[in-house]
Design a protein around this motif. Structure first.
Motif, mmCIF file in Angstrom:
data_model
loop_
_atom_site.group_PDB
_atom_site.id
_atom_site.type_symbol
_atom_site.label_atom_id
_atom_site.label_comp_id
_atom_site.label_asym_id
_atom_site.label_seq_id
_atom_site.Cartn_x
_atom_site.Cartn_y
_atom_site.Cartn_z
ATOM 1 N N ALA A 1 0.833 -1.203 0.000
ATOM 2 C CA ALA A 1 0.000 0.000 0.000
ATOM 3 C C ALA A 1 0.867 1.253 0.000
ATOM 4 O O ALA A 1 0.580 2.211 -0.730
ATOM 5 C CB ALA A 1 -0.933 -0.008 1.210
ATOM 6 N N CYS A 2 1.911 1.267 0.809
ATOM 7 C CA CYS A 2 2.815 2.425 0.835
ATOM 8 C C CYS A 2 3.544 2.587 -0.496
ATOM 9 O O CYS A 2 3.687 3.710 -0.997
ATOM 10 C CB CYS A 2 3.825 2.287 1.974
ATOM 11 N N ALA A 3 3.993 1.490 -1.057
ATOM 12 C CA ALA A 3 4.696 1.564 -2.340
ATOM 13 C C ALA A 3 3.756 2.075 -3.434
ATOM 14 O O ALA A 3 4.134 2.932 -4.244
ATOM 15 C CB ALA A 3 5.251 0.196 -2.721
ATOM 16 N N GLY A 4 2.532 1.588 -3.455
ATOM 17 C CA GLY A 4 1.567 2.042 -4.453
ATOM 18 C C GLY A 4 1.210 3.506 -4.284
ATOM 19 O O GLY A 4 1.150 4.266 -5.261
ATOM 20 N N PHE A 5 0.993 3.925 -3.050
ATOM 21 C CA PHE A 5 0.654 5.325 -2.824
ATOM 22 C C PHE A 5 1.829 6.240 -3.156
ATOM 23 O O PHE A 5 1.639 7.305 -3.745
ATOM 24 C CB PHE A 5 0.201 5.548 -1.389
ATOM 25 N N LEU A 6 3.037 5.833 -2.797
ATOM 26 C CA LEU A 6 4.219 6.638 -3.107
ATOM 27 C C LEU A 6 4.411 6.747 -4.622
ATOM 28 O O LEU A 6 4.719 7.827 -5.144
ATOM 29 C CB LEU A 6 5.454 6.038 -2.451
ATOM 30 N N TRP B 1 -6.185 19.256 -11.685
ATOM 31 C CA TRP B 1 -7.155 19.272 -10.585
ATOM 32 C C TRP B 1 -7.695 17.868 -10.309
ATOM 33 O O TRP B 1 -7.864 17.465 -9.160
ATOM 34 C CB TRP B 1 -8.313 20.213 -10.923
ATOM 35 N N ALA B 2 -7.971 17.125 -11.354
ATOM 36 C CA ALA B 2 -8.501 15.767 -11.182
ATOM 37 C C ALA B 2 -7.494 14.873 -10.456
ATOM 38 O O ALA B 2 -7.856 14.124 -9.540
ATOM 39 C CB ALA B 2 -8.867 15.172 -12.538
ATOM 40 N N LEU B 3 -6.211 14.953 -10.859
ATOM 41 C CA LEU B 3 -5.188 14.149 -10.184
ATOM 42 C C LEU B 3 -4.978 14.619 -8.737
ATOM 43 O O LEU B 3 -4.784 13.786 -7.843
ATOM 44 C CB LEU B 3 -3.873 14.205 -10.950
ATOM 45 N N GLY B 4 -5.011 15.920 -8.505
ATOM 46 C CA GLY B 4 -4.863 16.443 -7.144
ATOM 47 C C GLY B 4 -6.005 15.996 -6.250
ATOM 48 O O GLY B 4 -5.785 15.576 -5.102
ATOM 49 N N LEU B 5 -7.227 16.051 -6.733
ATOM 50 C CA LEU B 5 -8.370 15.565 -5.949
ATOM 51 C C LEU B 5 -8.304 14.045 -5.782
ATOM 52 O O LEU B 5 -8.735 13.501 -4.763
ATOM 53 C CB LEU B 5 -9.676 15.985 -6.618
ATOM 54 N N GLY B 6 -7.744 13.388 -6.791
ATOM 55 C CA GLY B 6 -7.544 11.943 -6.684
ATOM 56 C C GLY B 6 -6.578 11.578 -5.566
ATOM 57 O O GLY B 6 -6.707 10.519 -4.945
ATOM 58 N N GLN B 7 -5.613 12.446 -5.290
ATOM 59 C CA GLN B 7 -4.692 12.208 -4.160
ATOM 60 C C GLN B 7 -5.470 12.184 -2.838
ATOM 61 O O GLN B 7 -5.236 11.323 -1.991
ATOM 62 C CB GLN B 7 -3.619 13.294 -4.101
ATOM 63 N N PHE B 8 -6.367 13.141 -2.666
ATOM 64 C CA PHE B 8 -7.177 13.161 -1.444
ATOM 65 C C PHE B 8 -8.070 11.928 -1.360
ATOM 66 O O PHE B 8 -8.167 11.279 -0.316
ATOM 67 C CB PHE B 8 -8.039 14.431 -1.379
ATOM 68 N N ALA B 9 -8.719 11.611 -2.467
ATOM 69 C CA ALA B 9 -9.609 10.456 -2.483
ATOM 70 C C ALA B 9 -8.843 9.164 -2.181
ATOM 71 O O ALA B 9 -9.308 8.316 -1.408
ATOM 72 C CB ALA B 9 -10.313 10.359 -3.832
ATOM 73 N N SER B 10 -7.663 9.022 -2.774
ATOM 74 C CA SER B 10 -6.892 7.796 -2.540
ATOM 75 C C SER B 10 -6.378 7.725 -1.105
ATOM 76 O O SER B 10 -6.257 6.629 -0.543
ATOM 77 C CB SER B 10 -5.740 7.689 -3.536
ATOM 78 N N THR B 11 -6.099 8.879 -0.483
ATOM 79 C CA THR B 11 -5.677 8.872 0.926
ATOM 80 C C THR B 11 -6.794 8.352 1.813
ATOM 81 O O THR B 11 -6.571 7.504 2.685
ATOM 82 C CB THR B 11 -5.274 10.295 1.360
ATOM 83 N N PHE B 12 -8.004 8.854 1.603
ATOM 84 C CA PHE B 12 -9.135 8.385 2.407
ATOM 85 C C PHE B 12 -9.452 6.916 2.122
ATOM 86 O O PHE B 12 -9.747 6.155 3.048
ATOM 87 C CB PHE B 12 -10.364 9.257 2.169
#
Length: 140
Positions: free
Chosen positions: A65-70, A99-110
């Motif tokens: 999970a950490c490797a994928g998120f990084l 903007w879509a990728l930036g919002l995707g960062q928040f969504a993927s964190t949650f």
């Protein structure tokens, strides 16, 4: 008038460190014996197969999970640095790829947080709690 007792403060303070030192020494001996017993119990728990299985379950989720998120984060940062034209493309109205990728960062964190909590609750918490109670029983 009552006669006051004369106290030799120098003598009283000179004997006090010995008493405190003796008390600390006795407390240290008790603590050291408890640590030897507790340390042996905790080492045996750490060497147990149940503990290894809990740690294996933790690592099998966290490392990928950490490797994928990084990788996802670095892709986003790299794209911002080297592909500004691509990220500036409009998707819908004022929304562009950046903007879509930036919002995707928040969504993927949650999403990742929710997945971790679910994984811990369903696969590790019960086994860890049982191991904890077994350890506490051994320490009594």
């Amino acid at each position: 008038m009552a006669q006051q007792e004369r106290v030799d403060w120098w003598a009283a303070s000179a004997s006090r460190p010995r008493v405190v030192a003796q008390r600390r020494s006795a407390e240290a001996d008790v603590q050291a014996s408890e640590e030897r017993v507790g340390g042996a119990v905790y080492r045996s728990v750490q060497d147990s197969e149940a503990f290894r299985e809990i740690r294996r379950g933790y690592r099998s989720f966290v490392f990928p999970a950490c490797a994928g998120f990084l990788a996802w984060y670095l892709l986003f940062v790299t794209a911002q640095a080297f592909m500004p034209d691509l990220l500036g493309r409009r998707i819908a109205g004022p929304l562009n790829v950046a903007w879509a990728l930036g919002l995707g960062q928040f969504a993927s964190t949650f999403l990742l947080t929710w997945l971790y909590a679910r994984n811990a609750r369903t696969k590790r918490d019960r086994a860890a709690l049982e191991l904890r109670w077994d350890t506490q029983d051994q320490l009594r």
